[in-house]
Design a protein around this motif. Structure first.
Motif, mmCIF file in Angstrom:
data_model
loop_
_atom_site.group_PDB
_atom_site.id
_atom_site.type_symbol
_atom_site.label_atom_id
_atom_site.label_comp_id
_atom_site.label_asym_id
_atom_site.label_seq_id
_atom_site.Cartn_x
_atom_site.Cartn_y
_atom_site.Cartn_z
ATOM 1 N N MET A 1 6.771 5.278 -5.038
ATOM 2 C CA MET A 1 5.652 5.879 -5.776
ATOM 3 C C MET A 1 4.433 4.958 -5.756
ATOM 4 S SD MET A 1 7.387 7.245 -9.264
ATOM 5 C CE MET A 1 8.987 7.993 -9.264
ATOM 6 N N CYS A 2 4.661 3.682 -6.031
ATOM 7 C CA CYS A 2 3.552 2.720 -6.072
ATOM 8 C C CYS A 2 2.889 2.600 -4.702
ATOM 9 C CB CYS A 2 4.050 1.364 -6.554
ATOM 10 S SG CYS A 2 4.521 1.362 -8.303
ATOM 11 N N ASP A 3 3.696 2.566 -3.648
ATOM 12 C CA ASP A 3 3.141 2.500 -2.290
ATOM 13 C C ASP A 3 2.290 3.735 -2.003
ATOM 14 O OD1 ASP A 3 4.467 0.096 -1.920
ATOM 15 O OD2 ASP A 3 6.102 0.978 -0.734
ATOM 16 N N TRP A 4 2.786 4.898 -2.412
ATOM 17 C CA TRP A 4 2.069 6.151 -2.172
ATOM 18 C C TRP A 4 0.755 6.172 -2.952
ATOM 19 C CZ3 TRP A 4 0.332 10.494 -4.781
ATOM 20 C CH2 TRP A 4 0.085 11.628 -4.007
ATOM 21 N N ALA A 5 0.799 5.756 -4.212
ATOM 22 C CA ALA A 5 -0.413 5.730 -5.043
ATOM 23 C C ALA A 5 -1.462 4.817 -4.414
ATOM 24 C CB ALA A 5 -0.085 5.266 -6.460
ATOM 25 N N ALA A 6 -1.025 3.654 -3.925
ATOM 26 C CA ALA A 6 -1.956 2.726 -3.292
ATOM 27 C C ALA A 6 -2.541 3.330 -2.019
ATOM 28 C CB ALA A 6 -1.247 1.405 -2.976
ATOM 29 N N LYS A 7 -1.706 3.999 -1.243
ATOM 30 C CA LYS A 7 -2.176 4.627 -0.003
ATOM 31 C C LYS A 7 -3.227 5.694 -0.280
ATOM 32 C CE LYS A 7 -0.361 7.998 2.945
ATOM 33 N NZ LYS A 7 0.807 8.734 3.339
ATOM 34 N N ILE A 8 -2.960 6.564 -1.259
ATOM 35 C CA ILE A 8 -3.908 7.625 -1.594
ATOM 36 C C ILE A 8 -5.199 7.034 -2.164
ATOM 37 C CG2 ILE A 8 -4.322 9.600 -3.127
ATOM 38 C CD1 ILE A 8 -2.474 10.262 -0.789
ATOM 39 N N ALA A 9 -5.056 6.027 -3.034
ATOM 40 C CA ALA A 9 -6.232 5.415 -3.645
ATOM 41 C C ALA A 9 -7.132 4.753 -2.596
ATOM 42 C CB ALA A 9 -5.809 4.396 -4.691
ATOM 43 N N LYS A 10 -6.526 4.201 -1.565
ATOM 44 C CA LYS A 10 -7.297 3.506 -0.533
ATOM 45 C C LYS A 10 -7.807 4.440 0.563
ATOM 46 C CE LYS A 10 -4.946 -0.842 -1.315
ATOM 47 N NZ LYS A 10 -3.920 -1.757 -0.848
ATOM 48 N N SER A 11 -7.183 5.605 0.719
ATOM 49 C CA SER A 11 -7.507 6.460 1.863
ATOM 50 C C SER A 11 -8.879 7.112 1.778
ATOM 51 C CB SER A 11 -6.452 7.555 2.032
ATOM 52 O OG SER A 11 -6.636 8.574 1.052
ATOM 53 N N GLY A 12 -9.280 7.517 0.572
ATOM 54 C CA GLY A 12 -10.541 8.239 0.431
ATOM 55 C C GLY A 12 -10.465 9.646 0.980
ATOM 56 N N LYS A 13 -9.291 10.059 1.430
ATOM 57 C CA LYS A 13 -9.127 11.377 2.051
ATOM 58 C C LYS A 13 -9.149 12.505 1.030
ATOM 59 C CE LYS A 13 -5.964 13.874 5.094
ATOM 60 N NZ LYS A 13 -4.692 13.824 5.797
ATOM 61 N N TYR A 14 -8.612 12.253 -0.134
ATOM 62 C CA TYR A 14 -8.459 13.319 -1.122
ATOM 63 C C TYR A 14 -9.495 13.180 -2.221
ATOM 64 C CZ TYR A 14 -4.152 13.795 1.403
ATOM 65 O OH TYR A 14 -3.232 13.956 2.405
ATOM 66 N N LYS A 15 -10.743 13.211 -1.856
ATOM 67 C CA LYS A 15 -11.836 13.060 -2.807
ATOM 68 C C LYS A 15 -12.066 14.356 -3.569
ATOM 69 C CE LYS A 15 -14.335 9.695 -0.028
ATOM 70 N NZ LYS A 15 -15.534 9.480 0.738
ATOM 71 N N TYR A 16 -12.755 14.215 -4.667
ATOM 72 C CA TYR A 16 -13.149 15.370 -5.468
ATOM 73 C C TYR A 16 -14.157 16.234 -4.721
ATOM 74 C CZ TYR A 16 -15.554 18.057 -9.021
ATOM 75 O OH TYR A 16 -16.129 19.069 -9.717
#
Length: 189
Positions: free
Chosen positions: A22-37
């Motif tokens: 979970m922590c790895d996934w959260a870090a990946k999403i937070a760093k990716s910038g892919k899923y922006k608002y």
């Protein structure tokens, strides 16, 4: 001549492995910038949709959606991805209901019995009571205002007002939010 004792590798439980994922996934999403608002279509937020379940839908993260997506998508837990724990006064109920009732409500909303509620008598939960993988509900007084995913070691990941996931350097650097965490939801495995 004595041989040095070899350290045995630490064996992680299945729960610990899942929380690390979970922590790895959260870090990946937070760093990716892919899923922006992006603005909600038709001006309406659908609490079920998230950018993972509905790519290209135009729906961005809200704080609760991101935190529970970490459990659902990041950890592969059989939970609701954006479960409405904080909508319609539900989070205030988790803070004020008797513990058994609060737990029953959270289990129904989240979609699993494998959780427990952490509270500190209506006061802020000290960092020492939190565990890596907890979902933090933050309040101003008795009014809910924010949700984050606890990464352990004083760090948390959240989706801020910009609706872009990010990882905070440390809860000690964000005393305001740290002092307002009054409910934590823990996956028990």
């Amino acid at each position: 001549v004595t041989k040095k004792a070899e350290a045995k590798p630490v064996q992680l439980t299945e729960r610990e492995k899942k929380i690390n994922t979970m922590c790895d996934w959260a870090a990946k999403i937070a760093k990716s910038g892919k899923y922006k608002y992006k603005k909600w279509k038709n001006g309406k937020a659908n609490t079920h949709k998230c950018p993972i379940c509905h790519p290209g839908s135009g729906n961005g993260w809200n704080c609760i959606g991101f935190a529970f997506a970490v459990w659902h998508h990041g950890g592969g837990l059989r939970t609701n991805c954006n479960c409405g724990v904080v909508t319609n006064g539900q989070s205030e109920k988790l803070l004020t209901l008797p513990m058994a009732d609060a737990l029953k409500l959270a289990r129904r909303l989240i979609g699993t019995d494998k959780i427990k509620i952490i509270r500190n008598g209506g006061k802020a939960i000290p960092l020492s009571m939190l565990q890596k993988g907890d979902i933090l509900l933050m309040f101003k007084g008795r009014k809910y205002y924010h949700t984050a995913f606890y990464m352990g070691g004083g760090r948390y990941a959240d989706s801020s007002k910009t609706h872009k996931p990010n990882i905070k350097a440390g809860m000690s650097l964000s005393a305001k939010r740290k002092s307002h965490t009054k409910v934590a939801i823990r996956y028990t495995g």
